[in-house]
Design a protein around this motif. Sequence first.
Motif, mmCIF file in Angstrom:
data_model
loop_
_atom_site.group_PDB
_atom_site.id
_atom_site.type_symbol
_atom_site.label_atom_id
_atom_site.label_comp_id
_atom_site.label_asym_id
_atom_site.label_seq_id
_atom_site.Cartn_x
_atom_site.Cartn_y
_atom_site.Cartn_z
ATOM 1 N N TYR A 1 0.845 -1.182 0.000
ATOM 2 C CA TYR A 1 0.000 0.000 0.000
ATOM 3 C C TYR A 1 0.889 1.243 0.000
ATOM 4 O O TYR A 1 1.950 1.265 0.611
ATOM 5 C CB TYR A 1 -0.889 0.047 1.255
ATOM 6 C CG TYR A 1 -2.111 -0.830 1.195
ATOM 7 C CD1 TYR A 1 -2.054 -2.160 1.619
ATOM 8 C CD2 TYR A 1 -3.321 -0.344 0.720
ATOM 9 C CE1 TYR A 1 -3.178 -2.965 1.573
ATOM 10 C CE2 TYR A 1 -4.452 -1.148 0.675
ATOM 11 C CZ TYR A 1 -4.371 -2.452 1.097
ATOM 12 O OH TYR A 1 -5.493 -3.248 1.050
ATOM 13 N N GLN B 1 0.907 5.336 0.961
ATOM 14 C CA GLN B 1 0.221 6.372 1.720
ATOM 15 C C GLN B 1 0.913 7.708 1.467
ATOM 16 O O GLN B 1 1.923 8.016 2.087
ATOM 17 C CB GLN B 1 0.202 6.047 3.217
ATOM 18 C CG GLN B 1 -0.646 7.020 4.031
ATOM 19 C CD GLN B 1 -0.679 6.700 5.517
ATOM 20 O OE1 GLN B 1 0.332 6.372 6.128
ATOM 21 N NE2 GLN B 1 -1.864 6.770 6.107
ATOM 22 N N MET C 1 -4.900 5.567 1.900
ATOM 23 C CA MET C 1 -4.228 4.279 1.695
ATOM 24 C C MET C 1 -4.610 3.769 0.312
ATOM 25 O O MET C 1 -5.783 3.498 0.041
ATOM 26 C CB MET C 1 -4.657 3.268 2.761
ATOM 27 C CG MET C 1 -4.164 3.605 4.153
ATOM 28 S SD MET C 1 -2.395 3.411 4.337
ATOM 29 C CE MET C 1 -2.253 1.629 4.356
ATOM 30 N N LEU D 1 -3.956 0.930 -2.682
ATOM 31 C CA LEU D 1 -3.383 -0.368 -3.003
ATOM 32 C C LEU D 1 -2.507 -0.238 -4.241
ATOM 33 O O LEU D 1 -2.951 0.228 -5.281
ATOM 34 C CB LEU D 1 -4.493 -1.392 -3.243
ATOM 35 C CG LEU D 1 -4.025 -2.792 -3.634
ATOM 36 C CD1 LEU D 1 -3.217 -3.421 -2.499
ATOM 37 C CD2 LEU D 1 -5.213 -3.676 -3.997
ATOM 38 N N PHE E 1 3.650 0.651 2.702
ATOM 39 C CA PHE E 1 3.429 -0.388 3.704
ATOM 40 C C PHE E 1 3.261 -1.742 3.041
ATOM 41 O O PHE E 1 2.488 -1.881 2.084
ATOM 42 C CB PHE E 1 2.164 -0.093 4.520
ATOM 43 C CG PHE E 1 2.271 1.113 5.398
ATOM 44 C CD1 PHE E 1 1.752 2.338 4.995
ATOM 45 C CD2 PHE E 1 2.890 1.035 6.638
ATOM 46 C CE1 PHE E 1 1.852 3.451 5.803
ATOM 47 C CE2 PHE E 1 2.990 2.145 7.459
ATOM 48 C CZ PHE E 1 2.473 3.354 7.038
#
Lengths: 115, 114
Positions: free
Chosen positions: B37, B39, B45, B47, B91
Amino acid sequence: NAGVMQNPRHLVRRRGQEARLRCSPMKGHSHVYWYRQLPEEGLKFMVYLQKENIIDESGMPKERFSAEFPKEGPSILRIQQVVRGDSAAYFCASSPTGGSNTEAFFGQGTRLTVV
Amino acid sequence: AQTVTQSQPEMSVQEAETVTLSCTYDTSENNYYLFWYKQPPSRQMILVIRQEAYKQQNATENRFSVNFQKAAKSFSLKISDSQLGDTAMYFCAFWGGNDYKLSFGAGTTVTVRA
């Protein structure tokens, strides 16, 4: 098709007040997840709900925190008697089904600041 | 419980060059999904890419590709031809078996320099 809607985007509360965070899932999604992101950290799971049911609340603090997803209306994450340590970004995600073979779509988050 | 480790807190890359972000995970599951992910400063967030563990072929999505090493439990992300808009926190996340939740790593901040 609107995405996951969270409101408010920013919320300021004094210590001891209540915070109510709202999440409207994507249309057709009946599974909602709440995550908390502390500064400089990744997202931590809090609770997973389906309509009218809490499926997994293993990440929720035992006191002061509660969540619901009623038959009608948004999912609510409620924090009673907030403390400074509750300051964080709270994210909601929704999916059409549960389990790992689906995709979770995230809202933009609510940044809670406790003063 | 599943654990996801991102060992690089920060990475810097020149525009148009390539950067690779590392991620390792620990699980006893055989059937699971891995995600990256993004950000950006807006905090949304997004994908970037998804990999099913039962697929041997590495997932690709335009300039983003992964190197999935199941035996080593490694899932790195390669960003090719980096653009200024790639500047964000990235992430790595794991979603396994019948679990109900994503487990996230601590994140890697990527800065693309002009």
